[in-house]
Design a protein around this motif. Structure first.
Motif, PDB file in Angstrom:
ATOM      1  N   GLN A  91      -2.333   1.149 -11.611  1.00 10.85           N
ATOM      2  CA  GLN A  91      -2.689  -0.278 -11.652  1.00 10.85           C
ATOM      3  C   GLN A  91      -2.399  -0.887 -13.028  1.00 10.85           C
ATOM      4  O   GLN A  91      -2.142  -2.083 -13.141  1.00 10.85           O
ATOM      5  N   LEU A  92      -2.407  -0.058 -14.060  1.00 11.47           N
ATOM      6  CA  LEU A  92      -2.131  -0.573 -15.409  1.00 11.47           C
ATOM      7  C   LEU A  92      -0.786  -1.295 -15.472  1.00 11.47           C
ATOM      8  O   LEU A  92      -0.678  -2.387 -16.040  1.00 11.47           O
ATOM      9  N   THR A 110     -14.475   0.594 -12.947  1.00 11.88           N
ATOM     10  CA  THR A 110     -13.136   0.663 -13.503  1.00 11.88           C
ATOM     11  C   THR A 110     -12.122   0.677 -12.374  1.00 11.88           C
ATOM     12  O   THR A 110     -12.468   0.882 -11.214  1.00 11.88           O
ATOM     13  N   ALA A 111     -10.866   0.460 -12.759  1.00 12.12           N
ATOM     14  CA  ALA A 111      -9.788   0.496 -11.785  1.00 12.12           C
ATOM     15  C   ALA A 111      -9.379   1.949 -11.567  1.00 12.12           C
ATOM     16  O   ALA A 111      -9.850   2.839 -12.255  1.00 12.12           O
ATOM     17  N   ARG A 165       0.809  -1.230   0.000  1.00 13.40           N
ATOM     18  CA  ARG A 165       0.000   0.000   0.000  1.00 13.40           C
ATOM     19  C   ARG A 165       0.835   1.270   0.000  1.00 13.40           C
ATOM     20  O   ARG A 165       0.296   2.380  -0.083  1.00 13.40           O
ATOM     21  N   GLU A 166       2.152   1.125   0.079  1.00 10.57           N
ATOM     22  CA  GLU A 166       3.013   2.306  -0.004  1.00 10.57           C
ATOM     23  C   GLU A 166       3.437   2.594  -1.445  1.00 10.57           C
ATOM     24  O   GLU A 166       4.051   3.627  -1.708  1.00 10.57           O
ATOM     25  N   LEU A 219      -3.807   1.649  -3.497  1.00 11.08           N
ATOM     26  CA  LEU A 219      -4.640   0.441  -3.581  1.00 11.08           C
ATOM     27  C   LEU A 219      -4.289  -0.285  -4.874  1.00 11.08           C
ATOM     28  O   LEU A 219      -4.306   0.309  -5.943  1.00 11.08           O
ATOM     29  N   HIS A 220      -3.996  -1.560  -4.750  1.00  6.61           N
ATOM     30  CA  HIS A 220      -3.509  -2.294  -5.909  1.00  6.61           C
ATOM     31  C   HIS A 220      -4.337  -3.545  -6.165  1.00  6.61           C
ATOM     32  O   HIS A 220      -5.118  -3.965  -5.320  1.00  6.61           O
ATOM     33  N   THR A 221      -4.127  -4.114  -7.347  1.00  2.00           N
ATOM     34  CA  THR A 221      -4.894  -5.292  -7.737  1.00  2.00           C
ATOM     35  C   THR A 221      -4.206  -6.550  -7.212  1.00  2.00           C
ATOM     36  O   THR A 221      -3.038  -6.529  -6.817  1.00  2.00           O
ATOM     37  N   GLU A 222      -4.954  -7.632  -7.235  1.00  2.00           N
ATOM     38  CA  GLU A 222      -4.504  -8.864  -6.599  1.00  2.00           C
ATOM     39  C   GLU A 222      -3.138  -9.366  -7.094  1.00  2.00           C
ATOM     40  O   GLU A 222      -2.326  -9.824  -6.297  1.00  2.00           O
TER      41      GLU A 222
END
Lengths: 186, 239
Positions: free
Chosen positions: B76-77, B207-208, B70-71, B215-218
């Motif tokens: 996210q792309l 959308t992301a 989270r830092e 905040l990031h994706t899995e």
């Protein structure tokens, strides 16, 4: 192999075509600059750092202390650390105990900083030299002729935009059928 | 402590670092040797950018290897998995077109980012050209390559809106213009490739778009685990 006696790179070889000549104040600074400039490029050892145009400045800031400014060809160029170490070593061997090599990014290096002698050596080595890059604005048209360094034919085709290093593209000569590297304009 | 880092060098450095790592995953896997070398070279350019940018924000190694998920402030792309070759090319097309616009603007400015931007924009132009040429070749290629390229463009579309949210510290840049020019350029390439521009929203509820807030994706956690494990297992290791 470079020895301390090899001072063939003189100020006349310094990159002036890009309008950013390396500077040298005193005669000793000029001598040390020529010495640092005689260091071969770690990845293209046919070229010296002076011919590549990556040495920006050398200053004696104290009788036994020298500051050198070096600019990378590409931001991620891994050769920059080897270049710094080689410059430190050659200046140490010449009696300068305190050498600091700093990396500067601005103004950005351009292939226009490669000297005429450097271009000739590249071609002799089998690498097509870069065409004039001109003002910044991205890759220039691939339609402009690039000559095969082996047979001189202008009938050459791009195989890949990135070759053995980021600074080169891979091409093939349609006349002699040999592949060759082309130093990309930057 | 690291939460206090507010320079825009951090999010832009994170973009470069994470995309560099993703492209590095192609080593040994690319469809042809030339592409293996090309993707590694692009990754190297991005790693060079990341080192300069993260050094402006603090200690480059500490920032790269010792921050928690989270830092990180990357889009996210850039953390999206490589997928097939078309996915990687679509991600490159979207991101390098954006990065070129951003760096052109930063290079003309007087922030601490200007020297790096002026240097890197010339390299990024080659990245964008590489992605553009592959988009044309795959789109205007076989039925299979065309289907895959379209699918890749569609799948990553919802990650593109985040690029045009102003980066903290760079609010004065013309973000709306970036979006317009980006859309014009992507549309031109996509149409020339006989593909169609994705139709879904670029931002909104489905959308992301919170990478800049941490905040990031899995898949990002697994990327970090691989990228950081050596440094964390052997602190201060050298070779």
């Amino acid at each position: 192999m470079v020895t301390t006696g090899d001072t063939t790179a003189t100020r006349a070889d310094a990159p002036t075509s890009a309008g950013r000549p390396t500077t040298a104040g005193t005669a000793l600074e000029a001598e040390l600059l020529a010495l640092a400039g005689s260091v071969p490029d770690p990845e293209l050892p046919v070229l010296t750092l002076a011919e590549l145009g990556v040495l920006r400045d050398l200053r004696l800031t104290a009788p036994d202390r020298v500051e050198v400014e070096l600019t990378p060809t590409y931001t991620g160029c891994p050769a920059i650390e080897a270049m710094s170490a080689d410059i430190e070593r050659i200046l140490h061997d010449h009696g300068i105990p305190d050498v600091e090599v700093r990396t500067v990014l601005s103004p950005p290096w351009t292939t226009d900083a490669i000297t005429a002698e450097g271009r000739r050596k590249l071609e002799d080595f089998g690498i097509a030299p870069p065409r004039p890059a001109g003002p910044a604005g991205g890759p220039i048209s691939v339609d402009l002729t690039i000559r095969c360094p082996h047979c001189g034919s202008t009938d050459t085709t791009l195989l890949s935009r990135f070759s053995s290093t980021a600074c080169k593209a891979l091409r093939r000569c349609e006349s002699c059928r040999e592949p060759f590297d082309h130093f990309k304009e930057l | 402590m690291r939460d206090t880092v507010t320079t825009p060098a951090l999010p832009l450095g994170d973009d470069a670092l994470i995309l560099s790592h993703r492209l590095g995953e192609w080593a040994g896997q690319a469809p042809v040797l030339e592409e293996e070398v090309a993707l590694a070279n692009i990754a190297l350019d991005l790693l060079g950018q990341a080192r300069v940018l993260l050094s402006l924000a603090g200690d480059e190694d500490e920032l790269a290897y010792l921050r928690e998920e989270r830092e990180f402030r990357n889009l996210q792309l850039v953390e999206q998995p490589n997928g097939d070759f078309a996915h990687t090319i679509a991600r490159q097309l979207y991101f390098s077109t954006y990065q070129e616009l951003l760096f052109e603007q930063l290079a003309d400015g007087d922030t601490e980012l200007a020297p790096l931007a002026g240097k890197a924009v010339k390299e990024v132009a080659y990245h964008r050209d590489h992605a553009t040429q592959w988009t044309l070749r795959l789109g205007d290629g076989t039925d299979e390559s065309r289907t895959r390229m379209q699918h890749a463009l569609d799948a990553l579309w919802r990650f593109t809106g985040e690029m045009f949210e102003p980066v903290p510290g760079l609010e004065s840049l013309p973000w709306a213009t970036f979006h317009d020019v980006w859309t014009t350029r992507i549309t031109a390439t996509v149409e020339q490739a006989t593909l169609r521009l994705p139709e879904g929203p670029q931002r909104g509820a489905w959308t992301a778009g919170a990478g800049r807030q941490g905040l990031h994706t899995e898949p990002f956690g697994r990327l970090l685990a691989e990228m950081q494990h050596l440094h964390r297992s052997h602190p201060g290791a050298t070779w």
